[in-house]
Write a protein that holds these residues in place. Structure first.
Motif, PDB file in Angstrom:
ATOM      1  N   GLN A  12     -12.572 -42.337  -2.581  1.00 16.69           N
ATOM      2  CA  GLN A  12     -13.395 -41.834  -3.360  1.00 16.69           C
ATOM      3  C   GLN A  12     -12.672 -41.073  -4.756  1.00 16.69           C
ATOM      4  O   GLN A  12     -13.287 -41.160  -5.680  1.00 16.69           O
ATOM      5  CB  GLN A  12     -13.960 -40.542  -2.484  1.00 16.69           C
ATOM      6  CG  GLN A  12     -15.115 -39.798  -3.243  1.00 16.69           C
ATOM      7  CD  GLN A  12     -15.712 -38.756  -2.404  1.00 16.69           C
ATOM      8  OE1 GLN A  12     -14.842 -37.811  -1.750  1.00 16.69           O
ATOM      9  NE2 GLN A  12     -16.953 -38.740  -2.318  1.00 16.69           N
ATOM     10  N   ALA A  13     -11.599 -40.545  -4.396  1.00 17.19           N
ATOM     11  CA  ALA A  13     -10.843 -39.842  -5.647  1.00 17.19           C
ATOM     12  C   ALA A  13     -10.448 -40.994  -6.538  1.00 17.19           C
ATOM     13  O   ALA A  13     -10.657 -40.552  -8.027  1.00 17.19           O
ATOM     14  CB  ALA A  13      -9.353 -39.263  -4.979  1.00 17.19           C
ATOM     15  N   ILE A  14     -10.071 -42.260  -6.200  1.00 14.25           N
ATOM     16  CA  ILE A  14      -9.979 -43.301  -7.316  1.00 14.25           C
ATOM     17  C   ILE A  14     -11.248 -43.483  -7.925  1.00 14.25           C
ATOM     18  O   ILE A  14     -11.241 -43.577  -9.429  1.00 14.25           O
ATOM     19  CB  ILE A  14      -9.215 -44.483  -6.481  1.00 14.25           C
ATOM     20  CG1 ILE A  14      -7.789 -44.113  -6.156  1.00 14.25           C
ATOM     21  CG2 ILE A  14      -9.350 -45.791  -7.495  1.00 14.25           C
ATOM     22  CD1 ILE A  14      -7.253 -45.126  -5.102  1.00 14.25           C
ATOM     23  N   ALA A  15     -12.330 -43.552  -7.559  1.00 13.80           N
ATOM     24  CA  ALA A  15     -13.368 -44.021  -7.964  1.00 13.80           C
ATOM     25  C   ALA A  15     -13.891 -42.956  -8.891  1.00 13.80           C
ATOM     26  O   ALA A  15     -14.351 -42.998 -10.088  1.00 13.80           O
ATOM     27  CB  ALA A  15     -14.729 -44.016  -6.834  1.00 13.80           C
ATOM     28  N   VAL A  16     -13.834 -41.707  -8.589  1.00 10.08           N
ATOM     29  CA  VAL A  16     -14.132 -40.630  -9.428  1.00 10.08           C
ATOM     30  C   VAL A  16     -13.305 -40.669 -10.732  1.00 10.08           C
ATOM     31  O   VAL A  16     -13.723 -40.216 -11.762  1.00 10.08           O
ATOM     32  CB  VAL A  16     -14.384 -39.219  -8.775  1.00 10.08           C
ATOM     33  CG1 VAL A  16     -14.536 -38.011  -9.528  1.00 10.08           C
ATOM     34  CG2 VAL A  16     -15.284 -39.129  -7.559  1.00 10.08           C
ATOM     35  N   SER A  17     -12.048 -40.519 -10.519  1.00  8.92           N
ATOM     36  CA  SER A  17     -10.944 -40.431 -11.743  1.00  8.92           C
ATOM     37  C   SER A  17     -11.347 -41.718 -12.502  1.00  8.92           C
ATOM     38  O   SER A  17     -11.076 -41.680 -13.710  1.00  8.92           O
ATOM     39  CB  SER A  17      -9.693 -40.963 -10.942  1.00  8.92           C
ATOM     40  OG  SER A  17      -9.103 -39.819 -10.334  1.00  8.92           O
ATOM     41  N   LEU A  18     -11.616 -42.845 -12.057  1.00 12.25           N
ATOM     42  CA  LEU A  18     -12.068 -44.093 -12.863  1.00 12.25           C
ATOM     43  C   LEU A  18     -13.125 -43.923 -13.849  1.00 12.25           C
ATOM     44  O   LEU A  18     -13.298 -44.111 -15.032  1.00 12.25           O
ATOM     45  CB  LEU A  18     -12.109 -45.536 -12.264  1.00 12.25           C
ATOM     46  CG  LEU A  18     -10.727 -46.033 -11.673  1.00 12.25           C
ATOM     47  CD1 LEU A  18     -11.145 -47.077 -10.596  1.00 12.25           C
ATOM     48  CD2 LEU A  18      -9.938 -46.586 -12.624  1.00 12.25           C
ATOM     49  N   ALA A  19     -14.155 -43.324 -13.094  1.00 10.83           N
ATOM     50  CA  ALA A  19     -15.526 -42.895 -13.832  1.00 10.83           C
ATOM     51  C   ALA A  19     -15.139 -41.798 -14.804  1.00 10.83           C
ATOM     52  O   ALA A  19     -15.633 -41.791 -16.067  1.00 10.83           O
ATOM     53  CB  ALA A  19     -16.507 -42.476 -12.883  1.00 10.83           C
ATOM     54  N   ALA A  20     -14.049 -40.775 -14.682  1.00 15.12           N
ATOM     55  CA  ALA A  20     -14.014 -39.793 -15.366  1.00 15.12           C
ATOM     56  C   ALA A  20     -13.152 -40.499 -16.841  1.00 15.12           C
ATOM     57  O   ALA A  20     -13.207 -39.891 -17.935  1.00 15.12           O
ATOM     58  CB  ALA A  20     -13.304 -38.801 -14.718  1.00 15.12           C
ATOM     59  N   ALA A  21     -12.256 -41.495 -16.566  1.00 15.09           N
ATOM     60  CA  ALA A  21     -11.499 -42.125 -17.512  1.00 15.09           C
ATOM     61  C   ALA A  21     -12.504 -43.289 -18.408  1.00 15.09           C
ATOM     62  O   ALA A  21     -11.811 -43.804 -19.337  1.00 15.09           O
ATOM     63  CB  ALA A  21     -10.425 -42.888 -16.926  1.00 15.09           C
ATOM     64  N   GLY A  22     -13.796 -43.287 -17.788  1.00 13.93           N
ATOM     65  CA  GLY A  22     -14.462 -44.042 -18.837  1.00 13.93           C
ATOM     66  C   GLY A  22     -14.782 -45.396 -18.343  1.00 13.93           C
ATOM     67  O   GLY A  22     -15.627 -46.266 -18.891  1.00 13.93           O
TER      68      GLY A  22
END
Length: 74
Positions: A27-37
């Motif tokens: 989940q943390a990876i998915a949210v971080s990737l989304a925040a990175a565009g």
């Protein structure tokens, strides 16, 4: 994707698939990737947890739930 490739192909969209994204590190990876565009496709066996992750990622991201049998990959 390297910065030089971004300059040569500005129309290229960054896409990522995050498995086990219903909770924890996935989940943390998915949210971080989304925040990175990145456009993120998140996958997990728990549809309720997955819906939470999709909501955290924001609009434009998708979830996919598939049943799995752990330990039966052949």
């Amino acid at each position: 994707m390297t910065p030089s490739l971004d300059r040569r192909c500005p129309q290229v969209e960054r896409v990522a698939v995050a498995t086990g994204a219903g909770r924890g590190i996935g989940q943390a990876i998915a949210v971080s990737l989304a925040a990175a565009g990145y456009q993120v496709l998140v996958c997990d066996v728990d549809s309720g947890a997955l819906r939470t992750t999709v909501d955290l990622c924001g609009p434009g991201h998708h979830g996919n739930t598939r049943p799995s049998q752990r330990g039966k990959y052949r």
